[in-house]
Write an enzyme that holds these catalytic residues in place. Sequence first.
Site, PDB file in Angstrom:
ATOM      1  N   CYS A   1      41.800  41.640  45.112  1.00 41.63           N
ATOM      2  CA  CYS A   1      40.465  41.091  45.350  1.00 41.63           C
ATOM      3  C   CYS A   1      40.388  39.626  44.897  1.00 41.63           C
ATOM      4  O   CYS A   1      40.970  38.767  45.544  1.00 41.63           O
ATOM      5  CB  CYS A   1      39.391  41.960  44.695  1.00 41.63           C
TER       6      CYS A   1
ATOM      7  N   HIS B   1      40.268  47.239  46.398  1.00 41.29           N
ATOM      8  CA  HIS B   1      40.434  47.618  44.988  1.00 41.29           C
ATOM      9  C   HIS B   1      41.135  48.974  44.876  1.00 41.29           C
ATOM     10  O   HIS B   1      40.463  50.012  44.815  1.00 41.29           O
ATOM     11  CB  HIS B   1      39.073  47.715  44.310  1.00 41.29           C
TER      12      HIS B   1
ATOM     13  N   GLU C   1      42.431  50.190  42.317  1.00 42.92           N
ATOM     14  CA  GLU C   1      42.168  50.733  40.975  1.00 42.92           C
ATOM     15  C   GLU C   1      40.808  51.412  40.872  1.00 42.92           C
ATOM     16  O   GLU C   1      40.541  52.157  39.916  1.00 42.92           O
ATOM     17  CB  GLU C   1      42.276  49.621  39.923  1.00 42.92           C
TER      18      GLU C   1
END
Length: 252
Positions: free
Chosen positions: A113, A199, A201
Amino acid sequence: MKVPRLRIAILECDEPVGKTKEKYGTYGGLFTELLNNGAKKLAESDEGRKPELEISSWDIVNKDVYPKLEDVDGILLTGSKYNSFDNDPWILRLVEFTREVLKQKRVRLIGVCFGHQIIGRAMDVKVDRSDKGWEVAVVKVQLTKKGKELFGLEDLHIHQMHRDIVYAYPDSVEHLGHTDRCDVQGMYEKNRLITVQGHPEFNGEVVSELLQRRHDQGIFNDEMYNDGMSRVQKHHDGVAVAVGFLKFLLET
């Protein structure tokens, strides 16, 4: 069979909020969980060869301290609420450090990002607000041939939380994918860098909290909030991206 060892420095470009901060502490905590899950998954498909990960985290927003390149094999730049195109001293320092990494041949870069955008900026392409607005929650990314190869998927479903984009691909990189709202969803250069705009994560719990918080703050209107919440718990391929990151670091 020798177990590969990877020393990964996570450059924390922001910190979580609310329940996410309570659970994970820092974005380093989120990425440590993701990368460890990626290592387990990689072991299932790679003859049991689970890499040994040595992960360190660096708060580069509040402390001007960076890892020494001789002490690491890979550097991961996290996401952030800040603008990748701003000229705050710590952001300029990060761009400078990223350029230093790109100039050498051994240590490899991963960008997520904001980190993806910083790498784009360090390679002298435009990063700025998108004229197509926010992209949030689980989104389907149309992968290129190289993207399919790296992530082992036909399409990539990944959480998004951005309205800034990399506007063009640097000449040296391979394209990884695109969406209707963002042409540059990922970049790759063998033995040098890999990035994603999404993202890997994040999970439904994390993104639900961000959607709620930004709706309460008036950043997201009702339509955007409801649209995001309708997709926030859908399947996402974060671990597959983590496997791709680790394979990239292990490439010879």
